[in-house]
Motif scaffolding. Structure first.
Motif: not given
Length: 147
Positions: A67-96
């Protein structure tokens, strides 16, 4: 001043007629490390976490619903929409990684795994042992090996 200047850099409205209606900036590449705070606290913002977010990282904590995060000694409420896109990982997975290991003409005598979360590293180590009969070591923080 740092936060205010960062806000101005990231959120200046586009000029009339500009084809870029929205600004998109990578958190890891921002001029000021405090800039993500301005995005996080705005309900109009979307934070897109691209690729795998490791345990303990800001991206993972936000995806897990913090619900809140601290960045550079400042506390921020998380109000933004948080989404993920897993398709662009730069690391190889187990099969690779297994595919890469299969290409060795002469398999190494020892395999060292030095990046990854514990469960994933253990699973990869077991897959390497099972398929290749290899000795596999999972390195721990500050551990060294004599070769």
């Amino acid at each position: 001043m740092e936060l205010l200047e960062g806000y101005r850099l990231a959120y200046d409205p586009p000029r009339p007629g500009s084809p870029n209606r929205h600004r998109c900036r990578p958190i890891s590449g921002w001029r000021y490390r405090s800039e993500p705070g301005w995005l996080i606290k705005r309900k109009e913002s979307t934070i897109l976490c691209v690729g795998y977010q490791a345990e303990g990282t800001l991206g993972r904590r936000m995806l897990d619903g913090i619900k809140s995060v601290q960045i550079m000694n400042h506390e921020f409420d998380v109000r933004a929409r948080i989404e993920s896109m897993d398709a662009f990982s730069a690391h190889a997975g187990k099969s690779e990684i297994l595919e890469w290991l299969r290409a060795f003409r002469s398999f190494p005598g020892q395999v060292f795994l030095n990046h990854g979360e514990d469960r994933a590293s253990e699973a990869l180590a077991e897959a390497i042992r099972s398929e290749f009969g290899a000795r596999v070591s999972i390195a721990k923080m500050n551990q060294s090996f004599s070769l």
